[in-house]
Design an enzyme around this catalytic site. Sequence first.
Site, PDB file in Angstrom:
ATOM      1  N   LYS A  95       0.870  -1.173   0.000  1.00 22.86           N
ATOM      2  CA  LYS A  95       0.000   0.000   0.000  1.00 22.86           C
ATOM      3  C   LYS A  95       0.906   1.221   0.000  1.00 22.86           C
ATOM      4  O   LYS A  95       1.631   1.466   0.967  1.00 22.86           O
ATOM      5  CB  LYS A  95      -0.924   0.029   1.221  1.00 22.86           C
ATOM      6  CG  LYS A  95      -1.840   1.258   1.214  1.00 22.86           C
ATOM      7  CD  LYS A  95      -2.617   1.410   2.503  1.00 22.86           C
ATOM      8  CE  LYS A  95      -3.407   2.717   2.462  1.00 22.86           C
ATOM      9  NZ  LYS A  95      -4.049   3.007   3.762  1.00 22.86           N
ATOM     10  N   THR A 205      -9.458   3.225  12.057  1.00 19.84           N
ATOM     11  CA  THR A 205      -9.780   4.015  13.248  1.00 19.84           C
ATOM     12  C   THR A 205     -11.176   3.735  13.793  1.00 19.84           C
ATOM     13  O   THR A 205     -11.363   3.582  15.007  1.00 19.84           O
ATOM     14  CB  THR A 205      -9.626   5.512  12.941  1.00 19.84           C
ATOM     15  OG1 THR A 205      -8.276   5.779  12.548  1.00 19.84           O
ATOM     16  CG2 THR A 205      -9.967   6.355  14.158  1.00 19.84           C
TER      17      THR A 205
END
Length: 260
Positions: A95, A205
């Site tokens: 990524k 998150t």
Amino acid sequence: MLCISGTEFRSRLFLGTGKFSSSTVMAEAIEASDCQMITVALRRVDLENPDDDIMTALGQREYTFLPNTSGARNADEAIRLAHIARAASGSSWLKLEVTPDPRTLLPDPVETLLATERLVKEDFIVLPYMNADPILALKLQDVGAAAVMPLGSPIGTNQGVLNDSQIEIIIEQARVPVVVDAGIGAPSHAAYAMEMGADAVLVNTAISVAGDPVAMAAAFAQAVKAGRTAYLAGMGQKSKQACASSPETGKLSSDLGFLA
């Protein structure tokens, strides 16, 4: 099945590993999510060390690990981190994150494109994190990105998908999978992204800071499946004008039957 660079994934929910209160909670949440792709920041994990806290917690199941170049400020730094990851793990999955401004953590489009082009030539499987820019998405695909990962809103904000019109264009034009990444703060946000036609979402998150991360991970798993099913079923078109859902002809008789 979702297919990225020849690898098939049953789950369309990708998870990050940051901000969890403990490695145990992280592992339980990941298991509850039923995900198969996990992204890990290179600065937080030693991929070569089987006794690393994160690797030990996740070692009981088969996952595709997606090392990310979090913290890289330009293409050169990202490429250096990519080579460290491959040397340590033996995997070419990556990524790509290039975020020069620590305050906004927004991706640098120029450096991201440059790094993607160079890394693809070095046989990395590159999934670049990017702004929701349809033109950039096309350019990244042109240089060989295996998928594109437009942000829904800034990293860690839990604001949801704020740039849906641009993401819709990216999805419409895409020749590779589109993974909505960053800012997804609730299962409903993930479902919305999937209803738009995204191939997957990446969440961190919203799960890691939840009161019950394990339950929240399970909720996200259900939301992603529901959103994908709705997209495949064919969403009804929006209308500015009311449209009756009951018949506009005929009337009720005294015995509740319809008369012509």
